[in-house]
Enzyme design. Structure first.
Site, mmCIF file in Angstrom:
data_model
loop_
_atom_site.group_PDB
_atom_site.id
_atom_site.type_symbol
_atom_site.label_atom_id
_atom_site.label_comp_id
_atom_site.label_asym_id
_atom_site.label_seq_id
_atom_site.Cartn_x
_atom_site.Cartn_y
_atom_site.Cartn_z
ATOM 1 N N HIS A 1 -20.205 -37.119 41.083
ATOM 2 C CA HIS A 1 -19.929 -35.716 40.791
ATOM 3 C C HIS A 1 -18.891 -35.209 41.781
ATOM 4 O O HIS A 1 -18.904 -35.596 42.944
ATOM 5 C CB HIS A 1 -21.210 -34.875 40.906
ATOM 6 C CG HIS A 1 -21.076 -33.555 40.247
ATOM 7 N ND1 HIS A 1 -20.536 -32.465 40.889
ATOM 8 C CD2 HIS A 1 -21.357 -33.163 38.981
ATOM 9 C CE1 HIS A 1 -20.513 -31.452 40.043
ATOM 10 N NE2 HIS A 1 -20.998 -31.851 38.882
ATOM 11 N N ASP B 1 -25.930 -35.608 33.421
ATOM 12 C CA ASP B 1 -25.809 -36.315 32.145
ATOM 13 C C ASP B 1 -26.579 -37.632 32.109
ATOM 14 O O ASP B 1 -26.694 -38.245 31.054
ATOM 15 C CB ASP B 1 -24.325 -36.605 31.844
ATOM 16 C CG ASP B 1 -23.560 -35.324 31.569
ATOM 17 O OD1 ASP B 1 -24.112 -34.464 30.880
ATOM 18 O OD2 ASP B 1 -22.427 -35.187 32.050
HETATM 19 N N1 CMC Z 1 -18.759 -45.471 38.648
HETATM 20 C C1 CMC Z 1 -18.083 -46.253 39.529
HETATM 21 N N2 CMC Z 1 -17.276 -45.779 40.502
HETATM 22 C C2 CMC Z 1 -17.138 -44.454 40.575
HETATM 23 C C3 CMC Z 1 -17.802 -43.567 39.687
HETATM 24 C C4 CMC Z 1 -18.644 -44.133 38.718
HETATM 25 N N3 CMC Z 1 -19.304 -43.342 37.847
HETATM 26 N N4 CMC Z 1 -17.480 -42.296 39.998
HETATM 27 C C5 CMC Z 1 -16.634 -42.362 41.029
HETATM 28 N N5 CMC Z 1 -16.423 -43.665 41.384
HETATM 29 C C6 CMC Z 1 -15.609 -44.149 42.511
HETATM 30 C C7 CMC Z 1 -14.125 -44.079 42.198
HETATM 31 O O1 CMC Z 1 -13.667 -45.258 41.598
HETATM 32 C C8 CMC Z 1 -13.548 -43.829 43.565
HETATM 33 O O2 CMC Z 1 -13.567 -45.072 44.267
HETATM 34 P P1 CMC Z 1 -12.407 -45.415 45.363
HETATM 35 O O3 CMC Z 1 -12.566 -44.377 46.435
HETATM 36 O O4 CMC Z 1 -12.704 -46.797 45.783
HETATM 37 O O5 CMC Z 1 -11.103 -45.292 44.613
HETATM 38 C C9 CMC Z 1 -14.575 -42.918 44.239
HETATM 39 O O6 CMC Z 1 -15.823 -43.248 43.605
HETATM 40 C C10 CMC Z 1 -14.307 -41.428 44.088
HETATM 41 O O7 CMC Z 1 -14.134 -41.140 42.704
HETATM 42 P P2 CMC Z 1 -13.201 -40.005 42.112
HETATM 43 O O8 CMC Z 1 -12.885 -40.346 40.692
HETATM 44 O O9 CMC Z 1 -12.055 -39.776 43.049
HETATM 45 O O10 CMC Z 1 -14.159 -38.744 42.208
HETATM 46 P P3 CMC Z 1 -13.964 -37.390 41.440
HETATM 47 O O11 CMC Z 1 -14.648 -36.345 42.228
HETATM 48 O O12 CMC Z 1 -12.517 -37.178 41.122
HETATM 49 O O13 CMC Z 1 -14.703 -37.635 40.025
HETATM 50 C C11 CMC Z 1 -16.371 -37.804 38.369
HETATM 51 C C12 CMC Z 1 -15.983 -37.184 39.724
HETATM 52 C C13 CMC Z 1 -17.653 -37.123 37.864
HETATM 53 C C14 CMC Z 1 -15.251 -37.549 37.346
HETATM 54 C C15 CMC Z 1 -16.594 -39.321 38.542
HETATM 55 O O14 CMC Z 1 -17.641 -39.556 39.463
HETATM 56 C C16 CMC Z 1 -16.888 -40.048 37.226
HETATM 57 O O15 CMC Z 1 -15.957 -40.444 36.535
HETATM 58 N N6 CMC Z 1 -18.209 -40.206 36.851
HETATM 59 C C17 CMC Z 1 -18.557 -40.800 35.563
HETATM 60 C C18 CMC Z 1 -18.456 -39.750 34.458
HETATM 61 C C19 CMC Z 1 -19.581 -38.745 34.523
HETATM 62 O O16 CMC Z 1 -20.740 -39.081 34.659
HETATM 63 N N7 CMC Z 1 -19.219 -37.462 34.361
HETATM 64 C C20 CMC Z 1 -20.188 -36.338 34.330
HETATM 65 C C21 CMC Z 1 -20.038 -35.463 35.524
HETATM 66 S S1 CMC Z 1 -21.382 -34.292 35.751
HETATM 67 C C22 CMC Z 1 -21.426 -33.298 34.339
HETATM 68 C C23 CMC Z 1 -20.144 -32.698 33.922
HETATM 69 O O17 CMC Z 1 -19.243 -32.407 34.697
HETATM 70 O O18 CMC Z 1 -20.016 -32.425 32.753
#
Ligand code: CMC
Length: 428
Positions: free
Chosen positions: A307, A364
């Site tokens: 998140h 989710d």
């Molecule tokens: N699985 C594997 N690795 C992950 C995941 C995941 N679900 N989420 C983040 N990472 C890793 C990412 O690859 C990165 O690694 P590194 O630092 O080595 O490059 C690190 O963690 C930070 O990730 P980020 O993408 O920079 O983080 P963010 O704050 O931009 O993204 C997020 C947050 C929710 C988009 C992301 O965690 C994600 O894609 N999660 C899966 C989709 C999901 O469940 N979304 C629902 C969010 S909650 C409800 C809503 O908002 O509607």
């Protein structure tokens, strides 16, 4: 004495006010950055460090896992209030009195009819179309049936627009599901409460008596409360920014529905269930999928994990996990994907990759399992999220308009070509 932040750029020093929120959150007020520095801007892709507004609606602390609406803890709201009660609180700022609540419910019910011509629009969609696309389009289509602009200085006009949308949105959602299934449309039954009505509009078929299960209605009410608002997330920021151009409430919310559909946002609840089903079909090898999620050469992400704000735990996920257990116990049923989800969570939480990056189950992760237990097909999961989030979008749109916020218009740092001579066709 109020604090200031000092910024030194190219040898010159500038000072900016520091502002402090209710819960001691600190922000540097850079409203005068460009004018006082001669055009310097900040760069912050994804707005990871940028506060786009001041808001009195929702407080969340990602480190401590706190979520409060108008000062009330989400844990208390889910247990003690109904979805419509929390909607009133979020939108208008205070819990309603009995009289206010009765009027609120009645006014919403009064608007639970759609113009019959909306059916012509729905007819134009192919059977089997994804309901999120239909809901976004139909919400926007409401502008065609309600063309008058809302006078923002009239609380009455704002109230009417809000009750209209609250009344009509679940009907659009239910009819999108019926269209997807090729099923007949059900009208609202105003003898039922808001959430029970959603269930009957989605699931009742004219040839059979539809019996509402109070356990299911209660579980859905709680789940929808958990989704009501989440401050400046992607869809809410979209609603605020679209509304800042003075686009109306329906058009602004329609853009929020589109933003919510993405897999990284609300679309994750559908993606989680599909992922869990794939793991199940693949023999339940949870470790294999954890390895895939950690592999930087594999685009696979563990859906329902991570998140932008919660870096410790998502309080909504805790409530939902417990609610899933309670629901299956109450219904006397089970779902093998719940066991897979729990195993996946257990393995991921022990894994260094997820610990280092502070990746925890989000709202989710378990919600789809509950929706499925309640009878909702997978394509409706994100639509249910949208129904839950509707009060939040409305509250944020209203706050933005009443605050008189300026039109949203970010800056950029241009990194393309400098001026160059035009090249005619025969010289390219
Ligand atoms: N699985 C594997 N690795 C992950 C995941 C995941 N679900 N989420 C983040 N990472 C890793 C990412 O690859 C990165 O690694 P590194 O630092 O080595 O490059 C690190 O963690 C930070 O990730 P980020 O993408 O920079 O983080 P963010 O704050 O931009 O993204 C997020 C947050 C929710 C988009 C992301 O965690 C994600 O894609 N999660 C899966 C989709 C999901 O469940 N979304 C629902 C969010 S909650 C409800 C809503 O908002 O509607």
């Amino acid at each position: 004495m109020s604090e200031i932040a000092k910024l030194i750029v190219q040898g010159k020093e500038y000072e900016f006010p520091v502002v402090v929120g209710t819960e001691d959150e600190v922000a540097i007020d850079v409203k005068k950055l460009r004018s006082s520095t001669g055009g310097i801007i900040t760069i912050d892709p994804g707005f990871k460090n940028t506060g786009s507004c001041e808001s009195k609606i929702t407080f969340l602390d990602g480190e401590k896992g706190i979520l409060r609406h108008r000062g009330y803890a989400i844990e208390e709201l889910t247990k003690k209030a109904s979805f419509l009660e929390v909607a009133y609180l979020i939108i208008f700022g205070e819990l309603p009195t009995r009289e206010q609540y009765a009027k609120w419910e009645k006014d919403i019910q009064h608007h639970a009819l759609l113009n019959e011509e909306m059916k012509d629009i729905i007819d134009g969609f192919p059977t089997g179309a994804h309901p999120m696309g239909m809901v976004a389009s139909l919400t926007n289509a409401l502008t065609a049936f309600n063309p008058a602009t809302v006078d923002i200085t009239s609380s009455e006009e704002i109230y009417t627009a809000i009750t209209k949308l609250m009344g009509k949105f679940p009907v659009l959602a239910a009819w999108s599901h019926c269209k997807n299934q090729g099923a007949p449309f059900n009208y609202a039954d105003n003898s039922l409460d808001y959430v029970a009505n959603i269930m009957q509009m989605m699931f009742r078929i004219p040839t059979e008596e539809y019996k509402l299960n109070p356990i299911a209605v209660k579980a859905l009410d709680e789940l929808l409360i958990l989704h009501e608002d989440h401050e400046q997330n992607c869809s809410t920021s979209t609603v605020r920014i679209v509304g800042s151009s003075e686009a109306g409430l329906f058009a602004s919310v329609s853009s929020g529905v589109s933003a919510l559909w993405g897999r990284l946002h609300g679309g994750a609840n559908q993606a989680v269930l599909e992922m869990l089903e794939n793991i199940q079909k693949d023999g339940g090898d949870v470790e294999k999928y954890i390895a895939k999620a950690k592999d930087k050469n594999d685009p696979f992400r563990l859906m329902g994990f991570g998140h932008r704000v919660y870096k410790n735990f998502d309080p909504r996920a805790r409530i939902i996990k417990k609610a899933a257990d309670e629901l299956f116990a109450d219904l006397g049923t089970s779902d093998p994907v719940l066991a897979i989800a729990k195993h996946l969570e257990e393995v991921a939480l022990k894994d260094e990759y997820f610990a280092e990056r502070k990746l925890y189950p989000n709202v989710d992760f378990y919600s789809g399992i509950i929706y499925r237990a309640l009878g909702f097909p997978v394509h409706m999961f994100t639509v249910m999220f949208a129904i839950g989030r509707l009060p939040g979008w409305i509250a944020q749109w209203r706050e933005m308009r009443l605050n008189g916020e300026p039109i949203g218009r970010p800056r950029q740092l241009y990194t393309g070509y400098a001026l160059r001579d035009f090249v005619p066709f025969d010289k390219r």
